[in-house]
Design an enzyme around this catalytic site. Sequence first.
Site, short mmCIF file in Angstrom:
data_model
loop_
_atom_site.label_atom_id
_atom_site.label_comp_id
_atom_site.label_asym_id
_atom_site.label_seq_id
_atom_site.Cartn_x
_atom_site.Cartn_y
_atom_site.Cartn_z
N ASP A 174 0.85 -1.18 0.00
CA ASP A 174 0.00 0.00 0.00
C ASP A 174 0.89 1.24 0.00
OD1 ASP A 174 -1.67 -2.15 0.62
OD2 ASP A 174 -2.92 -0.97 1.98
N LYS A 186 -7.39 2.92 -2.80
CA LYS A 186 -7.71 2.89 -1.37
C LYS A 186 -8.02 4.30 -0.91
CE LYS A 186 -5.24 1.85 2.97
NZ LYS A 186 -3.99 1.24 3.52
N LYS A 208 -10.45 -0.49 -1.71
CA LYS A 208 -10.19 -0.68 -0.29
C LYS A 208 -10.58 0.57 0.47
CE LYS A 208 -6.54 -1.63 3.13
NZ LYS A 208 -5.15 -2.09 3.36
#
Length: 292
Positions: free
Chosen positions: A138, A201, A237
């Site tokens: 990430d 995300k 996400k």
Amino acid sequence: MDRYQKALNESLILKDDAAVRAEVEKIVAEAEKYDTPEVNQFLFSSIDLTTLSTEDSVRSVSAFTQRVNDFDSDYPQFKNVAAICVYSNFAEVVKTNLDVEGVDIAVVAGGFPSSQTFDAVKIADVALAVEGGANEVDIVMNVGRFLDENYEDLCDEIIELKHTARDARLKVILETGCLKTAENISKASVLAMYSGADFIKTSTGKIYPGASLEAAYVMCRCIKDYFDRTGRKVGFKAAGGIRTAEDALKYYAVVKEVLGDEWLSRDLFRIGASSLANSLLSKMLGEEVKYF
């Protein structure tokens, strides 16, 4: 016109924040219809169980990982979490201690949470994390470059980090609490996907406000448009402040209503959380449990 501006011009860019809020209100008003044991189990199994603390250590991360190992034997009737998410320097610690199958090793890397460091440092961080065992990475989009409309450097960095991550999934954090508007979130979503993100995300949960349902809606609409145009599925996400089963159910409803059942798998839907796991587990068991 450069290729990045061309990509934006050809993509869905939502600009009406009031219309986004209205659509989200409609979805949330009907979210309870999805409140079933099967959905709660799915949400639990979609969690990236996260520890991102100043106090993290080899000992604490090892114990955190062991708790995930124990879950398989303590609750064999349930699927385990999707991943353990830690700082990049703990990837090898998780890999060494993780005994159960089907749980991925995720890390935050690349100058998390601000994305403010040398590009070479970000590349090295991602490379070392993958070498240490991470199969999900990430990273934070460089919001400063985005706001300056320096799309070339912004996208080139993501492309380079995707290349560095090799076979690991790359999740690009947009930091939607900083971007604020539907238009900015739309543009950031498009640029991240155009640059090879496997997931987009919402947030780091560290500096700016975390996930919002409005941001989730915009991102999912952009994912759907991108898939319709390219045939490539990008995951979603949500992270930052999602603490209760009720909160998680609303994000599930947004994904289901906008993207459909195809995205309701751990390969395309995740929730980054820590306390959420206990809330969902308590609901699944019908009694309060503080397992993690």
